[in-house]
Scaffold this motif. Structure first.
Motif, PDB file in Angstrom:
ATOM      1  N   VAL A 106       0.837  -1.200   0.000  1.00  0.00           N
ATOM      2  CA  VAL A 106       0.000   0.000   0.000  1.00  0.00           C
ATOM      3  C   VAL A 106       0.879   1.260   0.000  1.00  0.00           C
ATOM      4  N   ALA A 107       2.026   1.175   0.665  1.00  0.00           N
ATOM      5  CA  ALA A 107       2.976   2.298   0.697  1.00  0.00           C
ATOM      6  C   ALA A 107       3.813   2.382  -0.585  1.00  0.00           C
ATOM      7  N   ASN A 108       3.413   1.607  -1.600  1.00  0.00           N
ATOM      8  CA  ASN A 108       3.975   1.721  -2.961  1.00  0.00           C
ATOM      9  C   ASN A 108       5.423   1.260  -3.080  1.00  0.00           C
ATOM     10  N   ILE A 109       5.767   0.186  -2.376  1.00  0.00           N
ATOM     11  CA  ILE A 109       7.152  -0.291  -2.452  1.00  0.00           C
ATOM     12  C   ILE A 109       7.533  -0.679  -3.874  1.00  0.00           C
ATOM     13  N   VAL A 110       6.615  -1.259  -4.633  1.00  0.00           N
ATOM     14  CA  VAL A 110       6.939  -1.660  -6.008  1.00  0.00           C
ATOM     15  C   VAL A 110       7.235  -0.444  -6.872  1.00  0.00           C
ATOM     16  N   THR A 111       6.344   0.541  -6.827  1.00  0.00           N
ATOM     17  CA  THR A 111       6.507   1.749  -7.647  1.00  0.00           C
ATOM     18  C   THR A 111       7.780   2.499  -7.279  1.00  0.00           C
ATOM     19  N   VAL A 112       8.060   2.584  -5.986  1.00  0.00           N
ATOM     20  CA  VAL A 112       9.249   3.310  -5.514  1.00  0.00           C
ATOM     21  C   VAL A 112      10.525   2.641  -6.031  1.00  0.00           C
ATOM     22  N   LEU A 113      10.592   1.318  -5.944  1.00  0.00           N
ATOM     23  CA  LEU A 113      11.789   0.621  -6.418  1.00  0.00           C
ATOM     24  C   LEU A 113      11.905   0.687  -7.935  1.00  0.00           C
ATOM     25  N   GLU A 114      10.785   0.583  -8.630  1.00  0.00           N
ATOM     26  CA  GLU A 114      10.828   0.721 -10.091  1.00  0.00           C
ATOM     27  C   GLU A 114      11.296   2.111 -10.500  1.00  0.00           C
ATOM     28  N   GLY A 115      10.971   3.116  -9.682  1.00  0.00           N
ATOM     29  CA  GLY A 115      11.408   4.479  -9.958  1.00  0.00           C
ATOM     30  C   GLY A 115      12.911   4.654  -9.895  1.00  0.00           C
ATOM     31  N   LEU A 116      13.605   3.693  -9.264  1.00  0.00           N
ATOM     32  CA  LEU A 116      15.065   3.721  -9.205  1.00  0.00           C
ATOM     33  C   LEU A 116      15.692   2.938 -10.364  1.00  0.00           C
ATOM     34  N   VAL A 168      -0.326   4.497  12.508  1.00  0.00           N
ATOM     35  CA  VAL A 168      -1.190   5.653  12.309  1.00  0.00           C
ATOM     36  C   VAL A 168      -1.194   5.991  10.822  1.00  0.00           C
ATOM     37  N   ARG A 169      -2.278   5.697  10.146  1.00  0.00           N
ATOM     38  CA  ARG A 169      -2.440   6.024   8.713  1.00  0.00           C
ATOM     39  C   ARG A 169      -1.279   5.512   7.846  1.00  0.00           C
ATOM     40  N   ASN A 170      -0.790   4.324   8.180  1.00  0.00           N
ATOM     41  CA  ASN A 170       0.290   3.652   7.433  1.00  0.00           C
ATOM     42  C   ASN A 170       1.597   4.437   7.434  1.00  0.00           C
ATOM     43  N   LYS A 171       1.749   5.308   8.442  1.00  0.00           N
ATOM     44  CA  LYS A 171       2.940   6.149   8.554  1.00  0.00           C
ATOM     45  C   LYS A 171       4.230   5.333   8.594  1.00  0.00           C
ATOM     46  N   THR A 172       4.223   4.249   9.373  1.00  0.00           N
ATOM     47  CA  THR A 172       5.446   3.466   9.561  1.00  0.00           C
ATOM     48  C   THR A 172       5.844   2.757   8.278  1.00  0.00           C
ATOM     49  N   ALA A 173       4.855   2.222   7.560  1.00  0.00           N
ATOM     50  CA  ALA A 173       5.147   1.580   6.278  1.00  0.00           C
ATOM     51  C   ALA A 173       5.752   2.580   5.304  1.00  0.00           C
ATOM     52  N   GLU A 174       5.241   3.805   5.303  1.00  0.00           N
ATOM     53  CA  GLU A 174       5.772   4.825   4.392  1.00  0.00           C
ATOM     54  C   GLU A 174       7.201   5.204   4.759  1.00  0.00           C
ATOM     55  N   VAL A 175       7.488   5.310   6.051  1.00  0.00           N
ATOM     56  CA  VAL A 175       8.867   5.583   6.483  1.00  0.00           C
ATOM     57  C   VAL A 175       9.780   4.427   6.081  1.00  0.00           C
ATOM     58  N   ALA A 176       9.310   3.205   6.281  1.00  0.00           N
ATOM     59  CA  ALA A 176      10.112   2.034   5.921  1.00  0.00           C
ATOM     60  C   ALA A 176      10.427   2.026   4.430  1.00  0.00           C
ATOM     61  N   VAL A 177       9.434   2.301   3.601  1.00  0.00           N
ATOM     62  CA  VAL A 177       9.658   2.317   2.151  1.00  0.00           C
ATOM     63  C   VAL A 177      10.610   3.447   1.773  1.00  0.00           C
ATOM     64  N   ASP A 178      10.496   4.583   2.428  1.00  0.00           N
ATOM     65  CA  ASP A 178      11.405   5.700   2.191  1.00  0.00           C
ATOM     66  C   ASP A 178      12.846   5.290   2.487  1.00  0.00           C
ATOM     67  N   LEU A 179      13.048   4.578   3.594  1.00  0.00           N
ATOM     68  CA  LEU A 179      14.393   4.131   3.953  1.00  0.00           C
ATOM     69  C   LEU A 179      14.898   3.052   2.999  1.00  0.00           C
ATOM     70  N   ILE A 180      14.009   2.180   2.559  1.00  0.00           N
ATOM     71  CA  ILE A 180      14.393   1.154   1.585  1.00  0.00           C
ATOM     72  C   ILE A 180      14.836   1.813   0.281  1.00  0.00           C
ATOM     73  N   GLU A 181      14.166   2.901  -0.086  1.00  0.00           N
ATOM     74  CA  GLU A 181      14.570   3.647  -1.286  1.00  0.00           C
ATOM     75  C   GLU A 181      16.007   4.126  -1.146  1.00  0.00           C
ATOM     76  N   SER A 182      16.369   4.620   0.029  1.00  0.00           N
ATOM     77  CA  SER A 182      17.751   5.049   0.257  1.00  0.00           C
ATOM     78  C   SER A 182      18.708   3.861   0.233  1.00  0.00           C
ATOM     79  N   LEU A 183      18.250   2.736   0.755  1.00  0.00           N
ATOM     80  CA  LEU A 183      19.073   1.522   0.759  1.00  0.00           C
ATOM     81  C   LEU A 183      19.434   1.080  -0.649  1.00  0.00           C
ATOM     82  N   PHE A 184      18.552   1.394  -1.591  1.00  0.00           N
ATOM     83  CA  PHE A 184      18.784   1.026  -2.985  1.00  0.00           C
ATOM     84  C   PHE A 184      19.329   2.191  -3.818  1.00  0.00           C
ATOM     85  N   GLY A 185      19.805   3.224  -3.139  1.00  0.00           N
ATOM     86  CA  GLY A 185      20.600   4.198  -3.865  1.00  0.00           C
ATOM     87  C   GLY A 185      20.056   5.596  -4.026  1.00  0.00           C
ATOM     88  N   LYS A 186      18.856   5.880  -3.492  1.00  0.00           N
ATOM     89  CA  LYS A 186      18.386   7.264  -3.574  1.00  0.00           C
ATOM     90  C   LYS A 186      19.289   8.159  -2.730  1.00  0.00           C
TER      91      LYS A 186
END
Length: 306
Positions: free
Chosen positions: A30-40, A280-298
């Motif tokens: 739901v926090a768009n992990i697929v789209t975020v990783l594809e964006g990299l 709270v409103r999927n906040k933690t999942a969104e933070v996790a996906v944000d950090l995963i984006e950095s893990l993959f090079g953002k």
């Protein structure tokens, strides 16, 4: 870094002390992990969710809760992760509680034995997860996976992956630790586990911790990151079942991920213990996906890898 990514959902809270981590994989989607990783520029295949026994929610038996069910889930995780590595893909395990790190890392260790690679495990967590049935007050196996990987535990868990111990303690670097049971402390010490706890990070900084944690990682190193979302301070990541105050800040966590990305050696990842029931409103999942984006090079600027 491998550009071919496979997502594997493991929707279970079988090893946890509270219900809800079974919803973690869907929250990450739901926090768009697929789209975020594809964006990299990554090629992402979502393999869907593994299946396994339901959580019977029973008290411990001989010091373990749900031992056979935990073993079944971890065998499924092991097989799925190993299959992706054999296809030269980078598996991301979407948990699920952290007992599943046993299946994931045992598969990675088996792969490294087959390919002749060194293994370095970064365990990002508030907890050492180095308990045994004799030490744990709860019997929850999500507090035991690192111990089981190092050979301390029942045969049905330690033999997953085909070699006991699956890994050596000296291959592990734990970061962000701030909650360790009394008996567990002694076992961590005697096993020689290298731990960069929050006091170390407070005194020396995240940069120093990560430089040491990544020391001697080279072109023949398989770098596995096991990211328990409770690694983060609960102010930024409330959606976990076992919050412990005083964790890394958002910026410290970003630096941690960026320094891992800088190595170019990340080859497998667990994302564990995300519990939408406490979020709270999927906040933690969104933070996790944000950090995963950095893990993959953002990063903010173009940077040279090592």
């Amino acid at each position: 870094m491998n550009l071919n990514i496979s997502l594997i959902g493991a929707p279970t809270d079988i090893g946890a002390g509270s219900r809800g981590a079974s919803m973690g994989p869907e929250a990450l989607r739901v926090a768009n992990i697929v789209t975020v990783l594809e964006g990299l520029g990554l090629n992402v295949q979502d393999r869907g969710n593994l299946t396994g026994p339901h959580n019977p929610w029973l008290p411990p038996v001989d010091g373990y809760r749900h031992l056979q069910e935990v073993a079944q889930w971890n065998q499924s995780v092991h097989d799925a992760v190993y299959a992706e590595l054999a296809q030269k893909r980078l598996p991301i395990l979407l948990g699920g509680d952290h007992c599943l790190g046993l299946g994931s890392i045992s598969a990675v260790a088996r792969h490294c034995r087959a390919t002749g690679q060194k293994l370095r495990v970064l365990w990002l967590d508030a907890h050492a997860d180095f308990n045994t049935a004799a030490l744990t007050p709860s019997g929850n196996i999500h507090g035991m996976p690192v111990a089981c990987l190092c050979g301390y535990g029942p045969d049905v868990l330690t033999h997953i992956g085909g070699q006991v111990p699956a890994i050596e303690a000296k291959w592990v670097r734990q970061i962000g630790i701030r909650s360790v049971d009394e008996g567990e402390k002694r076992l961590v010490h005697s096993a020689g586990l290298e731990v960069f706890d929050m006091r170390y990070i407070d005194e020396m900084g995240m940069r120093a911790a990560m430089e040491l944690a990544l020391a001697l990682v080279d072109a023949n190193t398989h770098l596995h990151v096991s990211f328990d979302v409770d690694f983060l301070d609960p102010d930024i990541a409330p959606g976990v079942g076992t919050t412990v105050r005083g964790g890394p800040t958002y910026r410290e966590a970003q630096l941690c991920m960026e320094m891992i990305a800088d190595t170019g050696r990340l080859a497998s990842l667990d994302v564990m213990e995300l519990n939408p029931a406490f979020d709270v409103r999927n906040k933690t999942a969104e933070v996790a996906v944000d950090l995963i984006e950095s893990l993959f090079g953002k990063s903010t600027l173009m940077r040279k890898t090592r």
